[in-house]
Scaffold this motif. Structure first.
Motif, PDB file in Angstrom:
ATOM      1  N   ALA A 391      -7.878  14.403   6.712  1.00 52.64           N
ATOM      2  CA  ALA A 391      -8.148  15.074   8.265  1.00 52.64           C
ATOM      3  C   ALA A 391      -9.324  16.328   7.566  1.00 52.64           C
ATOM      4  O   ALA A 391      -9.098  16.762   6.591  1.00 52.64           O
ATOM      5  N   ALA A 392      -9.635  16.387   8.918  1.00 47.58           N
ATOM      6  CA  ALA A 392     -10.407  17.682   8.974  1.00 47.58           C
ATOM      7  C   ALA A 392      -9.927  18.702   7.960  1.00 47.58           C
ATOM      8  O   ALA A 392      -8.496  19.449   9.087  1.00 47.58           O
ATOM      9  N   PRO A 393     -10.695  19.579   7.425  1.00 44.03           N
ATOM     10  CA  PRO A 393     -11.876  19.243   7.279  1.00 44.03           C
ATOM     11  C   PRO A 393     -11.990  18.653   5.118  1.00 44.03           C
ATOM     12  O   PRO A 393     -13.231  19.217   4.847  1.00 44.03           O
ATOM     13  N   PHE A 394     -11.274  17.932   5.591  1.00 43.40           N
ATOM     14  CA  PHE A 394     -11.871  17.119   4.793  1.00 43.40           C
ATOM     15  C   PHE A 394     -11.340  17.500   3.641  1.00 43.40           C
ATOM     16  O   PHE A 394     -12.057  17.086   2.436  1.00 43.40           O
ATOM     17  N   LYS A 395      -9.917  18.510   2.446  1.00 46.03           N
ATOM     18  CA  LYS A 395     -10.893  18.869   1.311  1.00 46.03           C
ATOM     19  C   LYS A 395      -9.155  18.469   0.710  1.00 46.03           C
ATOM     20  O   LYS A 395      -7.947  17.470   1.771  1.00 46.03           O
ATOM     21  N   GLY A 396      -9.642  17.955  -0.063  1.00 50.83           N
ATOM     22  CA  GLY A 396      -7.970  17.573  -0.870  1.00 50.83           C
ATOM     23  C   GLY A 396      -7.719  16.356  -1.129  1.00 50.83           C
ATOM     24  O   GLY A 396      -8.804  15.974  -0.858  1.00 50.83           O
ATOM     25  N   ALA A 397      -7.022  15.159  -1.184  1.00 49.03           N
ATOM     26  CA  ALA A 397      -7.112  14.075  -2.186  1.00 49.03           C
ATOM     27  C   ALA A 397      -6.829  12.981  -0.601  1.00 49.03           C
ATOM     28  O   ALA A 397      -5.845  13.880   0.059  1.00 49.03           O
ATOM     29  N   PRO A 398      -7.458  12.079   0.317  1.00 48.12           N
ATOM     30  CA  PRO A 398      -6.345  11.258   1.320  1.00 48.12           C
ATOM     31  C   PRO A 398      -5.068  11.248   1.247  1.00 48.12           C
ATOM     32  O   PRO A 398      -4.445  10.528   0.350  1.00 48.12           O
ATOM     33  N   VAL A 399      -4.501  10.655   2.961  1.00 51.61           N
ATOM     34  CA  VAL A 399      -3.208  10.531   2.488  1.00 51.61           C
ATOM     35  C   VAL A 399      -2.639   8.833   2.324  1.00 51.61           C
ATOM     36  O   VAL A 399      -3.363   8.215   3.448  1.00 51.61           O
ATOM     37  N   ARG A 400      -1.720   8.378   1.862  1.00 52.14           N
ATOM     38  CA  ARG A 400      -1.552   7.414   1.529  1.00 52.14           C
ATOM     39  C   ARG A 400      -0.758   7.005   2.708  1.00 52.14           C
ATOM     40  O   ARG A 400       0.429   7.081   2.749  1.00 52.14           O
ATOM     41  N   LEU A 401      -1.730   6.035   3.963  1.00 52.01           N
ATOM     42  CA  LEU A 401      -0.379   6.222   5.419  1.00 52.01           C
ATOM     43  C   LEU A 401       0.393   4.801   5.123  1.00 52.01           C
ATOM     44  O   LEU A 401       1.326   4.581   5.506  1.00 52.01           O
ATOM     45  N   ALA A 402       0.275   3.547   4.409  1.00 54.03           N
ATOM     46  CA  ALA A 402       0.537   2.546   3.929  1.00 54.03           C
ATOM     47  C   ALA A 402       0.242   1.769   3.358  1.00 54.03           C
ATOM     48  O   ALA A 402      -0.939   1.610   2.983  1.00 54.03           O
ATOM     49  N   GLU A 403       1.504   0.527   2.249  1.00 57.19           N
ATOM     50  CA  GLU A 403       1.109  -0.463   2.014  1.00 57.19           C
ATOM     51  C   GLU A 403       1.478  -1.812   2.064  1.00 57.19           C
ATOM     52  O   GLU A 403       2.331  -1.899   2.647  1.00 57.19           O
ATOM     53  N   LEU A 404       0.035  -2.612   1.859  1.00 53.99           N
ATOM     54  CA  LEU A 404       0.441  -3.349   2.606  1.00 53.99           C
ATOM     55  C   LEU A 404       0.485  -5.098   1.713  1.00 53.99           C
ATOM     56  O   LEU A 404      -0.017  -5.044   0.946  1.00 53.99           O
ATOM     57  N   GLY A 405       1.537  -6.010   2.416  1.00 50.75           N
ATOM     58  CA  GLY A 405       1.204  -7.271   1.133  1.00 50.75           C
ATOM     59  C   GLY A 405       0.038  -7.806   1.770  1.00 50.75           C
ATOM     60  O   GLY A 405      -0.390  -9.022   1.212  1.00 50.75           O
TER      61      GLY A 405
END
Length: 846
Positions: A391-405
């Protein structure tokens, strides 16, 4: 049909493309090249090396089908109360198709207008009210209109369209004031080389565009002296990387500089007052899209080093976020390297950021997928793909929404606690659909569906969506927010019966709101409210063309006609149509649509000559291969592209007979391709004979692309057919060594299969007449024009009966009216001479 690998499945489900509301300085090159001598040759005549002839026209009854009127295309407004109607013009002439065209890095473009190649433009535009059906004309439209694409503003006050006029070199942006019903030009000099180059800003006060910058990267001189050879190199130890056979690639540094000249564009904002504000620097942009809150722009541009081996989509890429006010970069998402090959398999993907887009229900959040297994389906891994959000302002690490098989298939966005995510795995034909809570990334997902995507009977449907106030598609939910609406084909043993369901997210139960009813084929195309009671429905029957109706479940007469399109070919109104079922010798149930000429009576007229037109398909289960496809209640639209025109010439037509190639469990379908293909064809011919409508001694087979490949194989491995018509096919699989169609293995992994499936290797067995037609400038991966040229040369050199027609300036799908007419004339001659007049002495086996 493409010979490329299967494409990812949106939201985890493989379905046919949604059916639209309505179906659909010149160069002095005006000749069609015909090889194998003039037509027809008298018995015993010696074939000529080649002849050049002018374009031919078929008999009047076939010409009338080419020139039949076409219904307009439709685009529903965001509030769902207006429809923009676009008139589809007649086929363009060869003088239009033969305009100068550049072929660079997998692109085809018109240099004069800085646009991707397009030859058919809408010739009229008007509005229709959904409630009353009243049509409203628009003043001030340019002439010729030349409408290439259009887009409603989110607030519905405006309708933007891209106008292209090759005669003047215009590539313009126009604006329609919807309330005033008046059009005006907004901007000139658009650059649409890489596709759509304009999109509405969410406040509807302007558009984000890409403009031409002809002086930014000058063209190299046309007579430039080469500076050196073209060189490619690979390093040992890189591992096996599959590279499909692509067309129109760069060949030299000169080509690379020409590409840079035409692809370079300037992002800009254009206000509805016409004020143009450049945004940032020029670059080789292939996509620009504003964030839902309008504060940012997601920009993707390619950069060097370029490749001579793969198209533009595989070039190195910079993905970054720009400030929408200034165009300055505020965040670099990724720098992706050149991808000149992938691991083996249809589930292989590139590593790094993939399928990036804005989350449509949040102000400015990017979402993308990344492979966690190196993109290699052969590698053991519990998690194949991960989905990230930033999310803006695009600071820090991205969030992991899902892990897929499986592999990521896309997301339908709804709200902070509701999104529908799909994943798929081609190897097993499985797909899964999940509910996720995007504002609570740590919350466990809820499995909604886990199905085989080739099992049409089990398809639960896809979520319905509608644009929000910013113009972004969002999930349609019930008033309480607890239910989705799903629409699908409704495939069943009785044929397709499209439906609309309400799906309860808590219980998984469905309530059917709409179901197509015989004797009509009805599709719930658009929901006009959020209850599922008011719909826009397309409706057709075998004798009634598709028209659009308003369906209101609360009214005594729920259907109200909105359009009244007439039958485009009334002379063929009385042809008969039947969906038939029959069985292959291994027990697989097959389906086909049988058409018979108007007034035909089997007991009176006896068996007819037959044209069979097909396209093989691979399956992992016999049960899925046996499922019924299509519907007996679809309109009998006689298009010039398929086999139905020859009903007007007294032929019976067996359209789309099942040609399933099944490989259950660990078996690969193509290892038994020839046996299954011939068995399917034999079953179809036997069924026609059993019914007494088809003469088994007078049957022709035909197809386009992979259907042409099928045709040549059937002539090489059986004597079921008097003639074959093969259009734009591939016949030697060693020329597509890293896979074709759905084949995952490369030539060196399955050499025997590649060789056995190549009809070129069995050209000496082709004893019946083969007509080969191909566009001289075919752009489809795998179906190089050389494929038809070499196949013809083989049959000719071995003393067989073949004819090769190469259509000038034509691609994989033929576009010019002259080409289509000539194609029909050649096909008609072939059928009349080799099938209708064929002596009854045909041998049933090779």
């Amino acid at each position: 049909m493409s010979e490329t690998a299967p494409k990812p499945v949106r939201a985890g489900r493989q379905r046919r493309a949604p059916r639209p509301l309505a179906a659909w300085a010149a160069l002095p090159l005006l000749a069609c090249t015909v090889l194998a001598g003039g037509w027809p040759q008298p018995a015993g005549a010696q074939p000529q090396a080649s002849t050049a002839s002018t374009y031919r026209e078929p008999v009047p009854e076939l010409r009338a089908i080419v020139d039949a009127p076409r219904p307009p295309q439709m685009s529903l407004s965001p509030r769902r109360d207006l429809i923009a109607m676009r008139q589809v013009p007649d086929l363009p002439g060869i003088d239009v198709v033969a305009q100068p065209e550049l072929k660079l890095a997998g692109l085809r473009l018109h240099p004069r207008v800085h646009a991707a190649s397009q030859f058919s433009f809408s010739s009229d535009l008007w509005l229709m009210e959904v409630e009353s059906g009243a049509e409203q004309r628009i003043a001030g439209l340019p002439q010729p209109l030349g409408l290439a694409s259009m887009a409603w503003s989110p607030d519905q006050r405006w309708l933007a369209f891209n106008r292209i006029d090759s005669a003047s070199g215009a590539n313009e942006l126009w604006l329609v004031d919807v309330a005033a019903r008046k059009a005006r030009r907004l901007a000139t000099g658009l650059n649409t080389v890489a596709g759509g180059a304009y999109s509405w800003l969410p406040d509807s006060r302007g558009l984000l565009v890409r403009l031409q910058t002809p002086q930014a990267r000058p063209l190299p001189p046309a007579d430039a002296v080469p500076t050196g050879p073209s060189i490619q190199q690979t390093d040992a130890g890189a591992g096996v990387r599959s590279v499909r056979t692509y067309q129109d690639l760069l060949r030299s540094e000169n080509d690379a500089q020409v590409l840079e000249h035409y692809l370079t564009s300037q992002p800009a904002r254009v206000g509805i007052d016409g004020k143009v504000t450049p945004l940032g620097a020029t670059g080789l942009y292939i996509d620009t899209s504003p964030s839902p809150d309008g504060r940012y722009v997601l920009a993707q541009r390619v950069e060097r080093p370029f490749s001579y081996l793969v198209p533009l989509s595989r070039f190195p890429r910079v993905i970054e976020v720009l400030d929408a006010a200034t165009g300055k970069p505020v965040h670099t998402v990724a720098r992706l390297p050149l991808v000149e090959g992938l691991p083996t398999g249809n589930d292989a993907v590139a590593t790094g950021v993939r399928s990036i887009d804005w989350r449509s229900d949040a102000p400015a959040t990017l979402v993308w997928a990344e492979a966690q297994d190196g993109g290699d389906p052969a590698r053991e891994a519990e998690v194949r793909d991960a989905v990230f959000a930033h999310a803006a302002p695009f600071k820090g690490a991205p969030v992991r929404l899902a892990e897929l098989g499986y592999r990521y298939g896309g997301i339908y966005w709804g709200r902070g606690d509701l999104a529908v995510l799909g994943e798929y795995w081609w190897k097993t034909r499985r797909s899964r659909t999940w509910r996720i809570h995007p504002d609570e990334p740590g919350r466990a997902p809820q499995l909604l569906f886990d199905v085989s995507f080739e099992d049409r009977y089990a398809d639960p449907g896809s979520p319905m969506t509608a644009p929000d106030d910013a113009g972004h598609q969002r999930l349609l939910t019930s008033a309480d927010g607890n239910s989705l609406f799903l629409s699908g084909d409704g495939a069943s043993p009785e044929g397709d019966r499209p439906f609309l369901d309400r799906y309860d997210l808590a219980t998984g139960r469905t309530e059917r709101l709409f179901h197509s009813q015989a004797p009509y084929y009805e599709v719930p195309a658009v929901m006009l409210d959020n209850t599922g009671k008011r719909l826009l429905v397309s409706r057709e029957s075998p004798t009634e063309p598709m028209n659009v109706y308003v369906h209101d479940a609360d009214r005594p007469q729920p259907l109200r006609a909105l359009t009244r399109f007439e039958h485009p070919t009334p002379q063929l109104r009385d042809i008969s149509k039947e969906q038939i079922r029959y069985r292959r010798d291994d027990g697989v149930e097959l389906t086909a649509t049988l058409y018979l000429p108007a007034g035909y009576d089997a007991s009176r007229d006896g068996p007819l000559p037959v044209l069979m037109w097909a396209y093989p398909q691979e399956f992992k289960s016999a049960a899925a291969a046996s499922q019924v496809t299509d519907s007996p209640y679809r309109f009998n639209r006689v298009s010039y592209w398929g086999p139905l025109p020859f009903l007007a010439r007294g032929f019976a037509v067996l359209d789309d007979p099942s040609m399933p190639i099944v490989g259950e469990g660990d078996a690969e379908p193509n290892d038994t391709y020839i046996r299954q293909l011939v068995a399917s064809a034999q079953a179809a011919v036997d069924e026609l004979a059993r019914r007494g409508v088809g003469d088994p001694q007078r049957v022709a087979v035909g197809g386009h692309s992979y259907g042409a490949f099928m045709t040549a194989n059937l002539l090489a491995h059986s004597r079921l057919f008097k003639a074959g018509i093969a259009r734009s096919g591939a016949y030697n699989r060693t020329l597509t060594p890293f896979g074709f169609q759905s084949e995952e293995r490369n030539y060196w992994q399955a050499q025997e299969t590649y060789l056995a499936m190549s009809p070129f290797n069995y050209a000496d067995r082709i004893k019946d007449a083969l007509l080969l037609i191909h566009g001289e400038e075919d752009n489809n991966p795998g179906t190089f024009p050389m494929q038809s040229e070499r196949m013809f040369a083989a049959v000719k050199g071995l003393g067989g009966n073949a004819r090769l027609v190469m259509l000038p300036r034509e691609s994989h799908g033929y576009r010019a009216r002259e080409s289509i007419l000539h194609m029909l004339a050649e096909t008609d001659d072939w059928l009349q001479h080799h099938v209708r007049q064929a002596p009854a002495d045909h041998t049933a086996a090779n």
